[in-house]
Design a protein around this motif. Sequence first.
Motif: not given
Length: 212
Positions: A102, A106, A127
Amino acid sequence: MKRLETIKKIVDSGVVAVIRAESKEQGLKITEAVKNGGIKALEVTMTVPGAIDIIKELAETYKDEDVIIGAGTVLDPETARLCILAGAEYIVSPSLNPETVKLCNRYRIPVMPGIMTVKEAVEALELGVEVCKVFPGNAFGPSIIGAFKGPIPQGNFMPTGGVNLENVKDWIKSGAVAVGTGSDLTKGAKTGDYALVTETAKKFVEAVKAAR
């Protein structure tokens, strides 16, 4: 777009050099030797003393060259962020840590987490992972790529661990988009024979091209 460009460079290169060393000085020498052999994707592992400093120095040194500097053995998002701030263009992990993925998403940095099962591969895809690192590759052998590709044909897999000049063609022909190699590539560094590291790098690049 840079994220996609980095992934394309890794796949086009076909070989990611996993750089482990006993010191910063040795790490820099290995990196230069591998680069001279034609491998453009260089992965500095967090097990190397002063790894963050090495990444920072390499990112600055090669900023105008067709070389991509990455960080390996990244176990958590905190380490990933440090590596990215130092200039790492991609992150590699031995395992699947959702928070690390994650964080990389980002900041639009490619991340290649280690997977060992179909369940982990699917979780990685969910993911947003573009390339899954099959690790340790020597626990399975090249046939594992075909096994993964059966139920997950859309997955991209890169084996690391046990990839050598004898079996690299088998990994590529089994469907691997690239391979990661460390000790078999850099063994010459143990005796200070960096010319051997360069020569081995050339052979890996040639073997991948031939297999494709």
